[in-house]
Design an enzyme around this catalytic site. Structure first.
Site, PDB file in Angstrom:
ATOM      1  N   GLY A 112       7.756  -6.649  -0.237  1.00 61.00           N
ATOM      2  CA  GLY A 112       6.616  -6.031  -0.913  1.00 61.00           C
ATOM      3  C   GLY A 112       6.825  -4.549  -1.123  1.00 61.00           C
ATOM      4  O   GLY A 112       7.938  -4.045  -1.017  1.00 61.00           O
ATOM      5  N   ASN A 113       5.741  -3.839  -1.439  1.00 61.05           N
ATOM      6  CA  ASN A 113       5.819  -2.390  -1.629  1.00 61.05           C
ATOM      7  C   ASN A 113       4.480  -1.760  -1.241  1.00 61.05           C
ATOM      8  O   ASN A 113       3.573  -2.452  -0.795  1.00 61.05           O
ATOM      9  CB  ASN A 113       6.203  -2.061  -3.084  1.00 61.05           C
ATOM     10  CG  ASN A 113       5.185  -2.605  -4.054  1.00 61.05           C
ATOM     11  OD1 ASN A 113       4.050  -2.169  -4.092  1.00 61.05           O
ATOM     12  ND2 ASN A 113       5.584  -3.611  -4.835  1.00 61.05           N
ATOM     13  N   HIS A 114       4.357  -0.455  -1.437  1.00 59.67           N
ATOM     14  CA  HIS A 114       3.205   0.276  -0.897  1.00 59.67           C
ATOM     15  C   HIS A 114       2.004   0.346  -1.832  1.00 59.67           C
ATOM     16  O   HIS A 114       1.039   1.064  -1.540  1.00 59.67           O
ATOM     17  CB  HIS A 114       3.622   1.710  -0.547  1.00 59.67           C
ATOM     18  CG  HIS A 114       4.631   1.766   0.565  1.00 59.67           C
ATOM     19  ND1 HIS A 114       4.342   1.337   1.839  1.00 59.67           N
ATOM     20  CD2 HIS A 114       5.922   2.179   0.582  1.00 59.67           C
ATOM     21  CE1 HIS A 114       5.404   1.495   2.604  1.00 59.67           C
ATOM     22  NE2 HIS A 114       6.384   1.999   1.864  1.00 59.67           N
ATOM     23  N   SER A 115       2.009  -0.356  -2.941  1.00 61.39           N
ATOM     24  CA  SER A 115       0.875  -0.227  -3.870  1.00 61.39           C
ATOM     25  C   SER A 115      -0.413  -0.770  -3.243  1.00 61.39           C
ATOM     26  O   SER A 115      -0.454  -1.892  -2.736  1.00 61.39           O
ATOM     27  CB  SER A 115       1.169  -0.982  -5.173  1.00 61.39           C
ATOM     28  OG  SER A 115       0.004  -1.009  -5.966  1.00 61.39           O
ATOM     29  N   ALA A 153       2.695  -2.670  -9.193  1.00 59.98           N
ATOM     30  CA  ALA A 153       4.074  -2.433  -8.760  1.00 59.98           C
ATOM     31  C   ALA A 153       4.703  -3.812  -8.572  1.00 59.98           C
ATOM     32  O   ALA A 153       4.424  -4.510  -7.594  1.00 59.98           O
ATOM     33  CB  ALA A 153       4.090  -1.636  -7.468  1.00 59.98           C
TER      34      ALA A 153
END
Ligand code: PMT
Length: 405
Positions: free
Chosen positions: A219-222, A285
Site C-alpha cells: 500500500g501507500n500513505h494516501s 494513489a
C-alpha cells in the site's frame, strides 16, 4: 514562502439561509447546524416556533449567527413591515431542522400560524426539511400523507434516520446528523446555481491495497483527504459525484460512494461509470505493481532466510479510460516535480495534471493542506500556494468547469 495557508471563501459564501427550528428534543442539534452554516460562509437567519424556544433559547442562535432570530409573529421587526415576507424573499434556501409532525402538517395544509410555517409559505426558495419525531408518529398515515404531499410539491426531505429515539425506542425518526444535513443543503444550493450542475464527475481517492495474502498488502500513505475534498467541492458546485474510494468510512455525505480496495477493483468501478461521466479526477494513489499472486492463507514466517515477492504491472487506469470526458491526473513526486508531471500529462492523455510535491511537511499525504501546480495540455502552468485541500479542489474544479464550458 509563508507557512500560513491562504483562506478560501466558504462553500455557502454570501448565500442567505433561513433555518427554521421547531419544537423537538432534537433542537439541540440545530445549534450545531447553525454553527456549521455560519462556518461555511452563509448568512443565517433563524426562525423559531415558540415551542422550539422551550428547548433552546433564541439567544443561543443570536450568539452563533450574530442576527436576531424571528420568533414572535407580532413583534415589529425593525426595518421590515412584513418580516416573514422579506425573510422569505431574501432566502436562497430554507431548511427546517428539526421538523416536527405538526410542522409537516401545517406546511402540507398551507397553515401559517407561526414564524416557521409563515416563512415557508411565503418563500419561493428551495425548502429542505429534516424531520424528527417518534417512530410511531413518523409512520402514522397522516404524517406519511403529509410527507408525500410535500414531496410532490418539491420539498426535499433529509431523513429521518433510524436509531435510538428520545422515547428510548429504536426506529425511524431520528434527526439526521448535522454534518450530513448541511452537506445535503450545500449540494442542493450547488444544484440550483453551481457551475457543475448537470455534470457527472468521477473522483478517485485513497491508496490502493494490493493483497499479498489475506492479512497483508502492498500500500501507500494516501489518506483519501485530497480526493474527498475534490468530491465535496464538486458536490457543492452542483455535480453528481461518484467517489471511488479506498476509505469509504470517511467519505463526504451527499455523494455516491463506491468502495474499492485494489487497483483492479478501482479500474473496474471507474470503467463501469466513465461512459456517462463528464470528468474524471484521479487523486487516488494507485499502485503501479501488485503481487503476481496473492496467497490463499496467511504466509508463515520461514525458519531462516529472506523472501521475495514477485510483482506484476497494474494497468494505468486513467490512461485506459477513453471517451469524451475531461481527464485530470495527479503526479505525486519527490523530485523533478514539473518535468515528471509534464511526462505523465502526455502519457495519460489528460487535459490537466496536478503536480504534488509530497516531500513538503504541509502538503501531500495525510495533511489537511496542499501546495500544487496545475499543468495543462496547452503548456499552461498555474502555481497554487499553500491552502486547504478543499481550496486546492476549488482551483482544480475552476479549470475543469472552464474546460467543460
Ligand atoms: O490522499 P491524501 O493523503 O490526501 O494524499 C493526496 C495525494 C498525495 C495522494 C494526491 O494529492 C496525489 O498526488 N495523488 C496521486 C498519487 C499517485 O499515484 O501519483 P502517481 O504519480 O503515481 O500517478 C500519476 C497519476 O496516474 C495519478 O493520477 C494516479 O491516480 C494515476 N494512476 C497511477 C497508476 C495507475 N496504475 N493508474 C493510474 O490511473
Amino acid at each position: 514562502m509563508t507557512n500560513e495557508p491562504i483562506a478560501v471563501p466558504g462553500p455557502l459564501s454570501d448565500r442567505h439561509v433561513v433555518l427554521g427550528v421547531t419544537g423537538s428534543i432534537a433542537c439541540y442539534k440545530a445549534i450545531d447546524i447553525a454553527s456549521q452554516l455560519v462556518q461555511a460562509g452563509a448568512i443565517v437567519d433563524v426562525a423559531m416556533t415558540e415551542s422550539a424556544t422551550k428547548f433552546v433559547p433564541a439567544l443561543t442562535f443570536r450568539s452563533l449567527t450574530a442576527r436576531e432570530p424571528y420568533v414572535d409573529m407580532w413583534h415589529p421587526h425593525g426595518e421590515f413591515g412584513e418580516a416573514h415576507v422579506e425573510l422569505a424573499r431574501r432566502a436562497d434556501v430554507m431548511l427546517i431542522a428539526p421538523g416536527t409532525a405538526s410542522t409537516m402538517a401545517r406546511l402540507a395544509h398551507g397553515l401559517a400560524d407561526d414564524f416557521v410555517s409563515l416563512t415557508a409559505l411565503a418563500t419561493q426558495a428551495p425548502l429542505l426539511l429534516a424531520p424528527a419525531m417518534d417512530a410511531q408518529m413518523w409512520s402514522h398515515a397522516a404524517t406519511q400523507a403529509n410527507r408525500a404531499l410535500l414531496e410532490e410539491r418539491g420539498v426535499q426531505f433529509i431523513g429521518p434516520a433510524e436509531g435510538r429515539l428520545a422515547s428510548g425506542r429504536v426506529g425511524a425518526g431520528r434527526l439526521v446528523e448535522p454534518g450530513a444535513i448541511v452537506a445535503e443543503l450545500r449540494a442542493r444550493v450547488g444544484r440550483e446555481r453551481g457551475d457543475l450542475r448537470g455534470r457527472t464527475v468521477i473522483v478517485s481517492a485513497g491508496g490502493t491495497r494490493e493483497a499479498i495474502d489475506p492479512v497483508r498488502y502492498v500500500g501507500n500513505h494516501s489518506s483519501g483527504k485530497m480526493g474527498h475534498a475534490i468530491a465535496e467541492a464538486a458536490r457543492d458546485r452542483g455535480a453528481e459525484v461518484i467517489l471511488v474510494t479506498t476509505v469509504p468510512e470517511i467519505a463526504p455525505a451527499a455523494v455516491t460512494v463506491v468502495p474499492v480496495s485494489s487497483a483492479g477493483s478501482m479500474q473496474a468501478a471507474i470503467h463501469e461509470r466513465a461512459g456517462s461521466a463528464d470528468a474524471l479526477v484521479m487523486a487516488a494513489a494507485v499502485a503501479d505493481y501488485r503481487p503476481a499472486s496473492a496467497a490463499d492463507q496467511k504466509i508463515k514466517r520461514a525458519d531462516a532466510g529472506d523472501m521475495a515477492i514477485e510483482l506484476m504491472e497494474n494497468e494505468d487506469i486513467i490512461a485506459s479510460v477513453t471517451g469524451d470526458l475531461v481527464k485530470v491526473a495527479f503526479a505525486a513526486e519527490t523530485q523533478d516535480l514539473i518535468a515528471n508531471a509534464e511526462k505523465k500529462l502526455a502519457a495519460k492523455g489528460a487535459r490537466l495534471i496536478v503536480a504534488n510535491d509530497v516531500t513538503a511537511a504541509d502538503a501531500g499525504f495525510g495533511t489537511d493542506t496542499n501546495r500544487i501546480t496545475i499543468l495543462d495540455d496547452q503548456g499552461g502552468r498555474e502555481v497554487v500556494p499553500l491552502m486547504s485541500k478543499y481550496g486546492c479542489a476549488t482551483r482544480i474544479l475552476d479549470r475543469v468547469a472552464a474546460l467543460l464550458g
